[in-house]
Write an enzyme that holds these catalytic residues in place. Structure first.
Site, mmCIF file in Angstrom:
data_model
loop_
_atom_site.group_PDB
_atom_site.id
_atom_site.type_symbol
_atom_site.label_atom_id
_atom_site.label_comp_id
_atom_site.label_asym_id
_atom_site.label_seq_id
_atom_site.Cartn_x
_atom_site.Cartn_y
_atom_site.Cartn_z
ATOM 1 N N ASP A 282 -32.003 -62.731 -7.763
ATOM 2 C CA ASP A 282 -31.744 -63.547 -8.760
ATOM 3 C C ASP A 282 -32.807 -64.755 -8.608
ATOM 4 O O ASP A 282 -33.327 -64.873 -7.856
ATOM 5 C CB ASP A 282 -30.047 -64.175 -8.449
ATOM 6 C CG ASP A 282 -29.656 -64.718 -9.763
ATOM 7 O OD1 ASP A 282 -28.406 -65.338 -9.478
ATOM 8 O OD2 ASP A 282 -30.076 -64.972 -10.757
ATOM 9 N N SER A 283 -32.711 -65.406 -9.855
ATOM 10 C CA SER A 283 -33.882 -66.358 -10.244
ATOM 11 C C SER A 283 -33.769 -67.614 -9.721
ATOM 12 O O SER A 283 -34.725 -68.753 -9.697
ATOM 13 C CB SER A 283 -33.913 -66.645 -11.732
ATOM 14 O OG SER A 283 -32.740 -66.863 -12.313
ATOM 15 N N GLY A 284 -32.538 -68.091 -8.998
ATOM 16 C CA GLY A 284 -32.495 -69.535 -8.582
ATOM 17 C C GLY A 284 -31.678 -70.531 -9.506
ATOM 18 O O GLY A 284 -31.144 -71.437 -8.720
ATOM 19 N N GLY A 285 -31.588 -70.447 -10.738
ATOM 20 C CA GLY A 285 -30.909 -71.484 -11.294
ATOM 21 C C GLY A 285 -29.578 -71.639 -10.980
ATOM 22 O O GLY A 285 -29.161 -72.963 -10.619
ATOM 23 N N PHE A 286 -28.646 -70.756 -10.908
ATOM 24 C CA PHE A 286 -27.194 -70.807 -10.361
ATOM 25 C C PHE A 286 -27.219 -71.241 -8.902
ATOM 26 O O PHE A 286 -26.268 -72.083 -8.840
ATOM 27 C CB PHE A 286 -26.742 -69.362 -10.548
ATOM 28 C CG PHE A 286 -25.308 -69.154 -10.131
ATOM 29 C CD1 PHE A 286 -25.147 -69.067 -8.845
ATOM 30 C CD2 PHE A 286 -24.349 -69.663 -10.816
ATOM 31 C CE1 PHE A 286 -23.651 -68.813 -8.329
ATOM 32 C CE2 PHE A 286 -22.864 -69.472 -10.882
ATOM 33 C CZ PHE A 286 -22.623 -69.123 -9.425
ATOM 34 N N ASP B 109 -32.608 -69.175 -15.632
ATOM 35 C CA ASP B 109 -31.499 -69.620 -16.591
ATOM 36 C C ASP B 109 -30.640 -70.649 -16.238
ATOM 37 O O ASP B 109 -30.757 -71.276 -14.985
ATOM 38 C CB ASP B 109 -30.966 -68.645 -16.879
ATOM 39 C CG ASP B 109 -29.815 -68.102 -15.818
ATOM 40 O OD1 ASP B 109 -30.286 -68.310 -14.340
ATOM 41 O OD2 ASP B 109 -28.610 -67.752 -16.008
ATOM 42 N N GLN C 216 -26.482 -66.111 -22.062
ATOM 43 C CA GLN C 216 -25.520 -67.236 -21.671
ATOM 44 C C GLN C 216 -24.778 -67.439 -23.039
ATOM 45 O O GLN C 216 -24.417 -66.335 -23.803
ATOM 46 C CB GLN C 216 -26.277 -68.451 -21.318
ATOM 47 C CG GLN C 216 -26.894 -68.331 -20.044
ATOM 48 C CD GLN C 216 -25.943 -68.375 -18.648
ATOM 49 O OE1 GLN C 216 -24.756 -68.468 -18.841
ATOM 50 N NE2 GLN C 216 -26.381 -67.936 -17.694
ATOM 51 N N GLY D 290 -23.397 -66.860 -16.769
ATOM 52 C CA GLY D 290 -22.168 -67.942 -17.282
ATOM 53 C C GLY D 290 -20.839 -67.455 -17.266
ATOM 54 O O GLY D 290 -19.984 -68.030 -17.821
ATOM 55 N N ASP E 32 -22.658 -57.490 -9.032
ATOM 56 C CA ASP E 32 -23.135 -58.116 -7.564
ATOM 57 C C ASP E 32 -21.764 -59.132 -7.495
ATOM 58 O O ASP E 32 -21.394 -59.805 -8.081
ATOM 59 C CB ASP E 32 -24.190 -58.572 -7.711
ATOM 60 C CG ASP E 32 -24.306 -60.261 -7.949
ATOM 61 O OD1 ASP E 32 -24.233 -60.610 -9.199
ATOM 62 O OD2 ASP E 32 -24.248 -60.972 -6.981
ATOM 63 N N CYS F 244 -9.056 -44.576 3.838
ATOM 64 C CA CYS F 244 -10.610 -44.811 3.934
ATOM 65 C C CYS F 244 -11.343 -43.880 5.111
ATOM 66 O O CYS F 244 -10.822 -43.960 6.340
ATOM 67 C CB CYS F 244 -10.863 -46.276 4.347
ATOM 68 S SG CYS F 244 -12.675 -46.811 4.383
ATOM 69 N N CYS G 3 -14.576 -45.023 6.101
ATOM 70 C CA CYS G 3 -15.730 -45.791 6.668
ATOM 71 C C CYS G 3 -15.628 -45.806 8.148
ATOM 72 O O CYS G 3 -14.710 -45.656 8.903
ATOM 73 C CB CYS G 3 -15.408 -47.015 6.089
ATOM 74 S SG CYS G 3 -14.602 -48.288 7.301
ATOM 75 N N CYS H 84 -12.841 -47.691 9.879
ATOM 76 C CA CYS H 84 -11.253 -47.229 9.773
ATOM 77 C C CYS H 84 -11.156 -45.844 10.370
ATOM 78 O O CYS H 84 -10.357 -45.547 10.897
ATOM 79 C CB CYS H 84 -10.971 -46.892 8.236
ATOM 80 S SG CYS H 84 -10.723 -48.294 7.204
ATOM 81 N N HIS I 263 -16.062 -52.111 6.217
ATOM 82 C CA HIS I 263 -14.982 -51.908 5.472
ATOM 83 C C HIS I 263 -15.096 -52.444 3.967
ATOM 84 O O HIS I 263 -15.002 -51.481 3.007
ATOM 85 C CB HIS I 263 -13.670 -52.013 6.096
ATOM 86 C CG HIS I 263 -12.542 -51.682 5.046
ATOM 87 N ND1 HIS I 263 -12.047 -50.233 4.906
ATOM 88 C CD2 HIS I 263 -11.926 -52.634 4.370
ATOM 89 C CE1 HIS I 263 -11.318 -50.364 3.956
ATOM 90 N NE2 HIS I 263 -10.843 -51.406 3.661
HETATM 91 C C1 LIG Z 1 -19.682 -65.733 -8.647
HETATM 92 N N1 LIG Z 1 -19.903 -66.040 -10.070
HETATM 93 C C2 LIG Z 1 -21.142 -66.026 -10.522
HETATM 94 N N2 LIG Z 1 -21.309 -66.535 -11.837
HETATM 95 C C3 LIG Z 1 -22.606 -66.122 -11.855
HETATM 96 C C4 LIG Z 1 -23.451 -66.584 -13.104
HETATM 97 C C5 LIG Z 1 -24.762 -66.528 -13.010
HETATM 98 C C6 LIG Z 1 -25.782 -66.919 -14.226
HETATM 99 O O1 LIG Z 1 -25.372 -67.265 -15.024
HETATM 100 N N3 LIG Z 1 -27.000 -66.998 -13.846
HETATM 101 C C7 LIG Z 1 -27.453 -66.359 -12.544
HETATM 102 N N4 LIG Z 1 -28.877 -66.440 -12.559
HETATM 103 N N5 LIG Z 1 -26.896 -66.117 -11.646
HETATM 104 C C8 LIG Z 1 -25.216 -66.129 -11.684
HETATM 105 C C9 LIG Z 1 -24.660 -65.713 -10.469
HETATM 106 C C10 LIG Z 1 -25.249 -65.415 -9.340
HETATM 107 C C11 LIG Z 1 -24.997 -63.718 -9.072
HETATM 108 N N6 LIG Z 1 -25.603 -63.282 -7.749
HETATM 109 C C12 LIG Z 1 -23.106 -65.912 -10.633
HETATM 110 N N7 LIG Z 1 -22.069 -65.944 -9.839
#
Ligand SMILES: CNc1nc2cc3c(=O)[nH]c(N)nc3c(CCN)c2[nH]1
Length: 373
Positions: free
Chosen positions: A93-97, A147, A190, A217, A267, A305, A307, A310, A336
């Site tokens: 992921d790019s870091g913004g969040f 972003d 977004q 978003g 994810d 399960c 795994c 379990c 698990h």
């Molecule tokens: C847990 N909820 C959640 N909403 C996200 C939105 C973004 C999002 O809008 N942008 C980015 N770059 N990452 C997000 C993430 C992180 C994902 N691993 C989010 N995680």
């Protein structure tokens, strides 16, 4: 070979699709759930254990690795795959969040984001260019455009300005993206909870022709039906021959509902995070194994399960380990929960193959007890 999405079939009962995502480090069957290894480790899991439970791709975070140990060190180690001994696909992921969810004193401008490290308070910044260059250095197979994830709730005008800036940032990321590696840069749509802004964002990004598109978003505290509505408002404007990634989503119901609406990648830290406080996802719904009622329960956490946890350990034993703060307890609950979600996606893919994902949804929700999860 770059990243290529192969659409295998669409479910006759729903809008779900079965696909295969080809990457330099291997193939991913979609829809897929990506375990999160934020700091180059899926907490408590070895690569071998992740492979055994069926993980085909994992996620790591630019923000964290930029702060510590630094992308130059990871590059010197031969890249993230070598550094963490994971030879399958990685997405960063790019870091913004993460800046917005972790750091103090951050300031956002057209240029990028200035912030203080949540580790040592250093004044740092990330821009579309630097976030892309860091990800090029880390070497993940799929990297994300830089972003802003607008807070929820937020004023319409703020979301509009932020979303338009994110589109301008996406173009800057594309220009900065070095194509010396076979990395695929995905755009991030977004638009908050506004259908018109979602459509405009999708049109802006698809005009730049990314190899894949994320929907950001969302999963930011909004009611789930808002999230599903935004998926329905966005996905029609995304190309059918490219993967769609719903960021930060990982509860069982959301994985099924998202797949039904045409999402290919998910994810979430949920399974690993709740595992660390002894909460398990089981075929009968959520279970808090530290609960006293499991003291003398010598059966498996989830009778259905297969795994490692379990098959070999009882609820009583795992409850004891969690109460005694034994590390092994958290490893077992993590194994698990990850196996549960990875296996759920195996079942989702089977249901798509057999054109019965709608029926599977009803059966699963009936058993899982769709209160909240
Ligand atoms: C847990 N909820 C959640 N909403 C996200 C939105 C973004 C999002 O809008 N942008 C980015 N770059 N990452 C997000 C993430 C992180 C994902 N691993 C989010 N995680």
């Amino acid at each position: 070979m770059a990243v290529k999405y192969e659409l295998i079939k669409t479910c006759a009962q729903t809008g779900a699709r079965l696909g295969r995502l080809h990457t330099p480090h291997g193939v991913i069957d979609t829809p897929t759930f990506m375990p999160v290894g934020t700091q180059a480790s899926v907490k408590g899991m070895s690569p071998e254990e992740l492979k055994t439970l069926g993980a085909q791709i994992i996620l790591s975070n630019t923000y964290h690795l930029f702060l510590r140990p630094g992308h130059e060190l990871v590059k010197e180690a031969g890249g993230l795959h070598r550094f963490m001994n994971w030879d399958r696909p990685i997405l960063t992921d790019s870091g913004g969040f993460q800046v917005f969810s972790l750091s103090e004193m951050r300031k956002i401008t057209e240029e990028g984001v200035q912030f203080r490290s949540h580790i040592n308070g250093d004044k740092l910044s990330l821009t579309p260019e630097s976030a892309t260059q860091v990800q090029n250095a880390l070497g993940a197979d799929i990297i994300m455009a830089f972003d802003e994830c607008p807070p929820y709730p937020a004023e319409y005008e703020y979301v509009k300005q932020s979303t338009e800036r994110t589109s301008r940032w996406a173009e800057r990321c594309l220009k900065a993206h070095s194509r010396s590696h076979d990395q695929a840069l995905f755009g991030i749509v977004q638009g908050g909870m506004h259908a018109d802004l979602r459509k405009q964002s999708a049109l802006d990004l698809t005009s730049l022709d990314f190899p894949g598109y994320a929907m950001g978003g969302l999963s930011v505290g909004e009611p789930k039906h808002f999230m599903y509505e935004m998926l329905e408002e966005t996905i029609p404007y995304l190309p059918g021959n490219k993967p769609r990634y719903l960021m930060g989503v990982g509860s069982p119901d959301a994985l099924i509902e998202g797949s039904i609406r045409g999402v290919d990648m998910f994810d979430c830290v949920l399974p690993t995070r709740i595992a660390r406080n002894g909460t398990l996802m089981t075929s009968q719904g959520r279970m808090v194994v530290r609960n006293a009622k499991y003291t003398n329960d010598f059966g498996p956490m989830d009778p259905e399960c297969s795994c490692y946890a379990c098959r070999n350990y009882s609820r009583a034993y795992i409850r004891h380990l969690i109460k005694a703060d034994e590390m092994f307890g958290l490893r077992l609950t993590t194994i698990h929960n990850l196996h549960f979600l990875v296996n759920l996606m195996v079942q989702v893919r089977e249901a798509i193959r057999e054109d019965r994902l709608g029926t599977f949804r009803e059966e699963f929700f009936e058993k899982y007890g769709m209160a909240d999860n």
